[in-house]
Design a protein around this motif. Sequence first.
Motif, PDB file in Angstrom:
ATOM      1  N   UNK A 166       4.048   4.262   3.120  1.00  8.96           N
ATOM      2  CA  UNK A 166       3.588   5.418   3.888  1.00  8.96           C
ATOM      3  C   UNK A 166       3.850   6.716   3.139  1.00  8.96           C
ATOM      4  N   UNK A 167       4.995   6.792   2.460  1.00 12.18           N
ATOM      5  CA  UNK A 167       5.313   7.995   1.690  1.00 12.18           C
ATOM      6  C   UNK A 167       4.226   8.294   0.669  1.00 12.18           C
ATOM      7  N   UNK A 168       3.716   7.261   0.012  1.00 14.50           N
ATOM      8  CA  UNK A 168       2.735   7.442  -1.060  1.00 14.50           C
ATOM      9  C   UNK A 168       1.290   7.505  -0.575  1.00 14.50           C
ATOM     10  N   UNK A 169       0.981   6.861   0.542  1.00 12.61           N
ATOM     11  CA  UNK A 169      -0.422   6.665   0.932  1.00 12.61           C
ATOM     12  C   UNK A 169      -0.848   7.319   2.232  1.00 12.61           C
ATOM     13  N   UNK A 170       0.084   7.581   3.148  1.00 17.06           N
ATOM     14  CA  UNK A 170      -0.323   7.927   4.512  1.00 17.06           C
ATOM     15  C   UNK A 170      -1.207   9.169   4.578  1.00 17.06           C
ATOM     16  N   UNK A 171      -0.893  10.204   3.830  1.00 13.18           N
ATOM     17  CA  UNK A 171      -1.657  11.442   3.918  1.00 13.18           C
ATOM     18  C   UNK A 171      -3.033  11.333   3.263  1.00 13.18           C
ATOM     19  N   UNK A 172      -3.113  10.723   2.084  1.00 10.20           N
ATOM     20  CA  UNK A 172      -4.321  10.826   1.262  1.00 10.20           C
ATOM     21  C   UNK A 172      -5.205   9.584   1.226  1.00 10.20           C
ATOM     22  N   UNK A 173      -4.667   8.419   1.507  1.00  6.19           N
ATOM     23  CA  UNK A 173      -5.480   7.203   1.402  1.00  6.19           C
ATOM     24  C   UNK A 173      -6.516   7.163   2.519  1.00  6.19           C
ATOM     25  N   UNK A 174      -7.783   6.828   2.190  1.00  7.46           N
ATOM     26  CA  UNK A 174      -8.830   6.799   3.222  1.00  7.46           C
ATOM     27  C   UNK A 174      -8.573   5.811   4.346  1.00  7.46           C
ATOM     28  N   UNK A 175      -7.701   4.841   4.123  1.00  9.85           N
ATOM     29  CA  UNK A 175      -7.375   3.907   5.211  1.00  9.85           C
ATOM     30  C   UNK A 175      -6.697   4.627   6.369  1.00  9.85           C
ATOM     31  N   UNK A 176      -6.069   5.770   6.077  1.00 12.61           N
ATOM     32  CA  UNK A 176      -5.372   6.533   7.113  1.00 12.61           C
ATOM     33  C   UNK A 176      -6.107   7.822   7.469  1.00 12.61           C
ATOM     34  N   UNK A 177      -7.371   7.934   7.079  1.00 13.68           N
ATOM     35  CA  UNK A 177      -8.103   9.189   7.259  1.00 13.68           C
ATOM     36  C   UNK A 177      -8.146   9.641   8.713  1.00 13.68           C
ATOM     37  N   UNK A 178      -8.373   8.715   9.630  1.00  7.86           N
ATOM     38  CA  UNK A 178      -8.503   9.056  11.047  1.00  7.86           C
ATOM     39  C   UNK A 178      -7.198   8.873  11.816  1.00  7.86           C
ATOM     40  N   UNK A 179      -6.094   8.839  11.110  1.00  2.00           N
ATOM     41  CA  UNK A 179      -4.777   8.781  11.742  1.00  2.00           C
ATOM     42  C   UNK A 179      -4.241  10.203  11.885  1.00  2.00           C
ATOM     43  N   UNK A 180      -3.401  10.480  12.877  1.00  2.00           N
ATOM     44  CA  UNK A 180      -2.887  11.849  13.045  1.00  2.00           C
ATOM     45  C   UNK A 180      -1.994  12.272  11.887  1.00  2.00           C
ATOM     46  N   UNK A 181      -2.155  13.501  11.441  1.00  2.00           N
ATOM     47  CA  UNK A 181      -1.322  14.016  10.361  1.00  2.00           C
ATOM     48  C   UNK A 181       0.106  14.219  10.870  1.00  2.00           C
TER      49      UNK A 181
END
Length: 584
Positions: A166-181
């Motif tokens: 999550x540290x590396x991917x949560x903000x920028x990976x498209x898999x999390x695009x529609x997840x709350x920031x």
Amino acid sequence: MVNSYIAPRKFITYMSMKLNKIMAFKLLLSAVVMIGFTSCSKKSSNNSASKATGWKINDKKGGFQYASNFKKQETGPGLVLVEGGTFTMGKVQDDPMHDWNNTPTQQHVQSFYMDETEVTNLMYMEYLDWLKRVFPPEEDNYKNIYEGAIPDTLVWRDRLGYNESMTNNYLRHPAYAEYPVVGVNWIQATEFSKWRTDRVNESVLEREGYLKKDAKVTEVKAEATFSTDTYLAAPSKTFGGNEEIVLKGRRGSKGAGKGGTKNAKGETQEAKNVYAQRSSGLILPEYRLPTEAEWEYAAAADVGQREYNTYKGQKKYPWSGSYTRSKKRSIRGDQLANFKQGKGDYGGIAGWSDDGADITNKVKSYPPNDFGLYDMAGNVAEWVADVYRPIVDDEANDFNYFRGNVYMKDKIGEDGKAELVTGETQKFDTMPNGKIIARNFPGQIAQVPVDEKETYLRQNFDKSDERNYRDGDKQSSRFFDFGSAEEGDKLKDDQRMYDSPKHNVSTDSLGNMIRKYDKSNKRTTLVNDDVRVYKGGSWKDRAYWLDPAQRRYFPQDMATSYIGFRCAMSRVGPKSDKKKSARN
């Protein structure tokens, strides 16, 4: 022979009289129609006349111009209308602590708009992309703008947990695009809201022909940006004063982009009312964080169990019923929110998940409440605008309650005009944790606190910073001496109502950061004017916190993996779009 001659003659006379009557009727009918048209035209012209003076409004020759064709406020991108009303704020179903933090009060909020979902990673990434393009971080003047807006991705780390994915991917990976920031502190959320206001109004004005098409993408740069407040106060200075972008008059209209119009004598007259204004009805109010009262009212959505002019009980959650699982036949047994169901149970057993998530979940994964808002319980808790205090002072105000007002005004330069922020005058704040955040952008109007000119002899406010009003200020302390000359201005730390730690960050002559921790063991509270309320439960919380009335607080300059936010916007005009009836 005589009789045969007389008969046709009488017939001709008869027909002539008949035709005369028909012609007379037609003339009469024409006259009636003409009178009708005349009266209609008079009525039409009266409608455009002033009820104050009788003068013609919106006369092409000049005079008073007004947006008489305005219908209603446009709904901004991502927003849903929440019709205002009265409700019981702070009434919780479970209160094992029996403290005074949630004392029920009767409050009324005006109608407002709120984001349908929490602000997502995709939405926030668009903000970061704009900042990086317009204010390149490799330039010294702007390097802290982009870096100060980046969420803290290290909030996912845990001393005894492996969360590096999550540290590396949560903000920028498209898999999390529609997840709350997440990882966004209160100040960053506020700055995002300001940026969003400008981008939306910039798009509206481009659509309406007041700004050059596509200039917001192709010609924007650090010295030439759009600011809503700047456009309203000094439109000719928007986009660095580029008249090829900021058009005089709507694109395609007569005289658009020209310096004026010609009168009957052929003389050029200075163009007036060529820019959009508040009175145009096009510019939307600002996006902002919702107040605590607005958020709780919207989350509870008691309107869903309204009968005539009363509520049929108080909801425990944003949905009806006392349980977190759905009773609908098609999804019976499914959880209605994303929350921690028990110790070590964040998402249920593999193969049949209780709520479909272990950390956050994609927005709109659960049914909306009766206002059409998603995830008002669970997923992430959310920042609201208010400064935290243990009580809500309904004795002072029960209408649009909000604690946190800091009144500012435009800074006026020596030339008598509004002063704009530049790359040299831009201000940055260093947070107690060392993070540097930009508090204004080049092209915006510089702000200063209101002074005695605005507060003199007023009854409704008396200073710029009203965060402490009636609670936590000097007058609230038992040590306050009304008879002294200084009136308690210099209270000792142990005499203040809210004696919170005071950490400090500074830099030495070489620019090295020096962190000074307040290690005093005599501090009595964590509450101060920089502590903000956050509402709602999250993926990391038990169901206890899903109650909309529950409230917690956190420092405004710190971030977590379970606090996000959504924006709101004030409603101008009527309370509702619908015609009211007794059963409505």
